[in-house]
Design a protein around this motif. Structure first.
Motif, PDB file in Angstrom:
ATOM      1  N   ARG A   1       0.837  -1.202   0.000  1.00 30.54           N
ATOM      2  CA  ARG A   1       0.000   0.000   0.000  1.00 30.54           C
ATOM      3  C   ARG A   1       0.870   1.250   0.000  1.00 30.54           C
TER       4      ARG A   1
ATOM      5  N   GLU B   1      -1.974   3.143  -5.487  1.00 30.11           N
ATOM      6  CA  GLU B   1      -3.349   3.617  -5.395  1.00 30.11           C
ATOM      7  C   GLU B   1      -4.075   3.637  -6.740  1.00 30.11           C
TER       8      GLU B   1
ATOM      9  N   GLU C   1     -10.021  -2.596  -4.366  1.00 27.24           N
ATOM     10  CA  GLU C   1      -9.236  -3.162  -3.276  1.00 27.24           C
ATOM     11  C   GLU C   1      -9.622  -4.613  -2.991  1.00 27.24           C
TER      12      GLU C   1
ATOM     13  N   LYS D   1       2.203  -3.098   4.217  1.00 30.49           N
ATOM     14  CA  LYS D   1       2.534  -1.684   4.313  1.00 30.49           C
ATOM     15  C   LYS D   1       4.055  -1.526   4.284  1.00 30.49           C
TER      16      LYS D   1
END
Length: 253
Positions: free
Chosen positions: A193, A198, A206, A220
């Motif tokens: 992420r 994005e 998602e 992350k």
């Protein structure tokens, strides 16, 4: 987690955003002095080092698609700190270029991808090897991708090819220079992420991304950082040449 990186100078490319920012932030938390490379987002880079003034970290601008700026980046980091202990080759682009495009447009994106993702990495590797041989030791950490091992969709052939080149380069450095006390590691993330991701999430949703991983949440940047800090510390030196997968179980080898 406490990993002592005090006294170590670490160059992180692409450190103003995404994975690189998460890595650089953690390395400074652990006491490392970080050369935070950025291309456009100077504000983010400056804000990052301002949180850790005691580390003496600095920011450095370079467009990695330009050879002279790559050369200047390494020179300026050496000049600022006197030495570099670790080079983390993280900066990269994830640019779609479907085979449905014209050949000219397709190849234009291919060349830009290679310039940033592979050519700049190769040049920084050459400069790093020279420096590490001079000072008697050093470490490279290459941020690759699961795309190397499972392949990518047809829109990202250039990205997959560039990351495959990085993996082969990193392994070759490990085999060729281990006796000279130079280590080389590969971290292979899956979908992480970041801002770069994005647009992909926006296009495909998602839920579709989550359905292809084994865990309940996307990786992350902060999830990769402790592993990379261990590599910087020397605690993982006997894993030189190894590829560590961090892809939330989306591709298991």
């Amino acid at each position: 987690m406490d990993i002592d990186l005090s006294g170590k100078t670490i160059l992180v490319t692409g450190a103003s955003d995404g994975i690189g920012k998460g890595i650089a932030n953690f390395l400074m938390q652990m006491g490392g002095t970080v050369a935070v490379h950025y291309n456009r987002n100077k504000t983010s880079a400056k804000d990052l080092i301002s949180k850790y003034p005691e580390t003496g970290s600095k920011v450095f601008k370079a467009d990695l698609s330009e050879r002279e700026e790559v050369l200047s980046l390494f020179k300026e980091v050496r000049k600022a700190f006197g030495k570099i202990d670790v080079v983390i080759l993280n900066a990269g682009v994830f640019l779609p270029h479907s085979t449905k495009k014209t050949t000219e447009d397709w190849f234009s994106v291919w060349r830009k991808t290679m310039a940033i993702n592979l050519d700049a990495v190769g040049l920084l590797t050459k400069l790093g090897i020279e420096h590490f041989l001079e000072q008697g030791e050093g470490r490279f950490i290459y941020i690759a991708s699961r795309a190397v091992f499972r392949g990518e969709t047809e829109e990202y052939l250039g990205y997959a090819a560039s990351k495959g080149g990085i993996v082969s380069l990193a392994r070759s450095v490990a085999r060729s220079f281990g006796k000279q006390n130079i280590k080389s590691f590969i971290v292979s993330p899956g979908f992480t992420r970041t801002q770069m991701a994005e647009s992909f999430i926006k296009k495909y949703g998602e839920e579709n991304v989550l359905n292809e991983i084994a865990l309940n949440e996307l990786t992350k940047p902060e999830d990769l950082a402790p592993l990379i800090a261990l590599m910087c510390s020397g605690a993982m030196d006997h894993a030189t040449g190894a590829t560590i997968d961090m892809n939330a179980g989306s591709h298991i080898r």
